[in-house]
Write an enzyme that holds these catalytic residues in place. Structure first.
Site, PDB file in Angstrom:
ATOM      1  N   ALA A  39     -92.909  52.020 -41.823  1.00 51.54           N
ATOM      2  CA  ALA A  39     -92.789  50.799 -42.627  1.00 51.54           C
ATOM      3  C   ALA A  39     -93.946  49.821 -42.419  1.00 51.54           C
ATOM      4  O   ALA A  39     -94.361  49.130 -43.348  1.00 51.54           O
ATOM      5  CB  ALA A  39     -91.475  50.104 -42.304  1.00 51.54           C
ATOM      6  N   PHE A  63     -87.060  47.678 -42.592  1.00 58.59           N
ATOM      7  CA  PHE A  63     -85.602  47.668 -42.567  1.00 58.59           C
ATOM      8  C   PHE A  63     -85.044  46.799 -41.451  1.00 58.59           C
ATOM      9  O   PHE A  63     -84.182  45.955 -41.676  1.00 58.59           O
ATOM     10  CB  PHE A  63     -85.093  49.109 -42.444  1.00 58.59           C
ATOM     11  N   GLN A  87     -92.865  57.769 -44.076  1.00 58.95           N
ATOM     12  CA  GLN A  87     -91.434  57.473 -44.179  1.00 58.95           C
ATOM     13  C   GLN A  87     -91.177  56.486 -45.311  1.00 58.95           C
ATOM     14  O   GLN A  87     -90.039  56.166 -45.611  1.00 58.95           O
ATOM     15  CB  GLN A  87     -90.946  56.840 -42.874  1.00 58.95           C
ATOM     16  N   ILE A 117     -91.088  54.804 -49.114  1.00 54.22           N
ATOM     17  CA  ILE A 117     -90.658  55.336 -50.411  1.00 54.22           C
ATOM     18  C   ILE A 117     -91.332  54.586 -51.554  1.00 54.22           C
ATOM     19  O   ILE A 117     -90.867  54.608 -52.681  1.00 54.22           O
ATOM     20  CB  ILE A 117     -89.118  55.229 -50.550  1.00 54.22           C
ATOM     21  N   HIS A 150     -88.995  60.743 -46.757  1.00 52.76           N
ATOM     22  CA  HIS A 150     -87.775  60.046 -47.185  1.00 52.76           C
ATOM     23  C   HIS A 150     -87.730  59.877 -48.710  1.00 52.76           C
ATOM     24  O   HIS A 150     -87.000  59.034 -49.220  1.00 52.76           O
ATOM     25  CB  HIS A 150     -87.646  58.685 -46.498  1.00 52.76           C
ATOM     26  N   CYS A 172     -77.080  64.779 -70.211  1.00 50.05           N
ATOM     27  CA  CYS A 172     -75.758  65.342 -69.898  1.00 50.05           C
ATOM     28  C   CYS A 172     -74.695  64.295 -69.582  1.00 50.05           C
ATOM     29  O   CYS A 172     -73.534  64.629 -69.376  1.00 50.05           O
ATOM     30  CB  CYS A 172     -75.866  66.344 -68.753  1.00 50.05           C
ATOM     31  N   THR A 189     -95.018  52.495 -37.042  1.00 51.21           N
ATOM     32  CA  THR A 189     -93.653  52.894 -36.701  1.00 51.21           C
ATOM     33  C   THR A 189     -93.461  52.807 -35.196  1.00 51.21           C
ATOM     34  O   THR A 189     -94.364  53.137 -34.429  1.00 51.21           O
ATOM     35  CB  THR A 189     -93.310  54.326 -37.191  1.00 51.21           C
ATOM     36  N   ASN A 240     -99.885  50.092 -33.877  1.00 51.56           N
ATOM     37  CA  ASN A 240     -98.632  49.434 -34.255  1.00 51.56           C
ATOM     38  C   ASN A 240     -98.610  48.039 -33.642  1.00 51.56           C
ATOM     39  O   ASN A 240     -99.103  47.853 -32.534  1.00 51.56           O
ATOM     40  CB  ASN A 240     -97.441  50.250 -33.731  1.00 51.56           C
TER      41      ASN A 240
HETATM   42 ZN   LIG Z   1     -78.266  65.275 -66.637  1.00 50.00          ZN
END
Ligand SMILES: [Zn+2]
Length: 264
Positions: A43, A54, A126, A128, A144, A177, A215, A238
């Site tokens: 992070a 986090f 890590q 996202i 992640h 769907c 990290t 870090n």
């Molecule tokens: Zn679908």
């Protein structure tokens, strides 16, 4: 030049004796000598782009606000929440994890430059937020997942970054769907994505130099990966203390972008 060391102890003693300036020189020597450098990041790489981590004081964990006060922070990003109270997870996700407009910082750009120059084999992250790719990095293993991708839980149709954030439905619905479209991030209670994790292990096992940045290695995944490293040189950058400092050649308690920019 960094000499060959007779023992691990001799090596530790040498690196500990270095001044800040000498550490910068040693960093460059290690980079020059290494043929397979890998970066493992957490992070802290993205906090300089304004993305909260986090658990730190200003992190998401402590700032969930009144709307989500009755939920544990981990629950808000768990598979339990996704399937039992999806409207809560999507509300939280949309309010806190929209990183579409966030820009990469110095660390991201420097790592992309290192890859282009042939100095870096790949990045394991890590995070996202997709910021490494935005900066131009190509080999990025997102262990992640990514908040910039989504897919249908039933027919697996893939949707882009905007789908969940711009859907008017509290729970985004697959046009193909009618089932739920979920973010492609690894939630608490889920296993890591096979392909990215497998690629990450290979990168680490083939590396002769591992740079760990942003990290504390407190959380299992990054620590587990770091222990797979058996190459020559370990470098840690870090702001706070990290668990594997005893094994590192060079430790910098500083900004990742600033230290990476020492690499010439
Ligand atoms: Zn679908």
């Amino acid at each position: 030049m960094i000499k060959e060391f007779l023992s691990q102890r001799e090596k530790e003693k040498y690196f500990r004796s270095l001044s800040e300036e000498q550490k910068a020189v040693a960093l460059n020597e290690i980079v020059d000598q290494s043929e397979h450098i890998v970066f493992l990041g957490g992070a802290g790489v993205s906090t300089e782009s304004g993305i909260p981590d986090f658990r730190s004081k200003n992190g998401l964990y402590h700032k969930k606000g009144r709307r989500f006060a009755r939920y544990q922070p981990e629950y808000l990003l768990s598979s339990d929440c996704l399937y039992r109270k999806p409207e809560v997870l999507f509300d939280y996700f949309r309010r806190n994890l929209d990183c579409r407009a966030v820009k990469p910082n110095t660390a991201h750009y420097k790592l992309a430059w290192m890859e282009q120059k042939g100095k870096l084999d790949g990045i394991i992250t890590q995070n996202i937020d997709g910021l490494h790719q935005k900066a131009g990095s190509r080999n990025v293993q997102e262990i992640h997942g990514s908040a910039l991708r989504s897919h249908c839980v039933s027919c697996w149709t893939e949707y882009g970054a905007d789908f969940i954030f711009e859907s008017k439905d509290p729970i985004p619905v697959c046009p193909a769907c009618g089932k739920m479209v979920r973010p492609e991030v690894t939630l608490y209670g889920e296993v890591l994505p096979d392909e990215a994790y497998g690629n990450a292990i290979h990168l680490i096992q083939d590396a002769d130099c591992l740079i760990i940045g942003g990290t504390s290695l407190e959380v299992g995944t990054a620590a587990g990966l770091a222990h797979q490293f058996h190459g020559k040189h370990l470098i840690i950058i870090n702001k706070g203390k990290t668990k594997m400092e005893g094994k590192a050649d060079l430790v910098f308690h500083d900004s990742i972008g600033k230290i990476l920019n020492l690499i010439e």
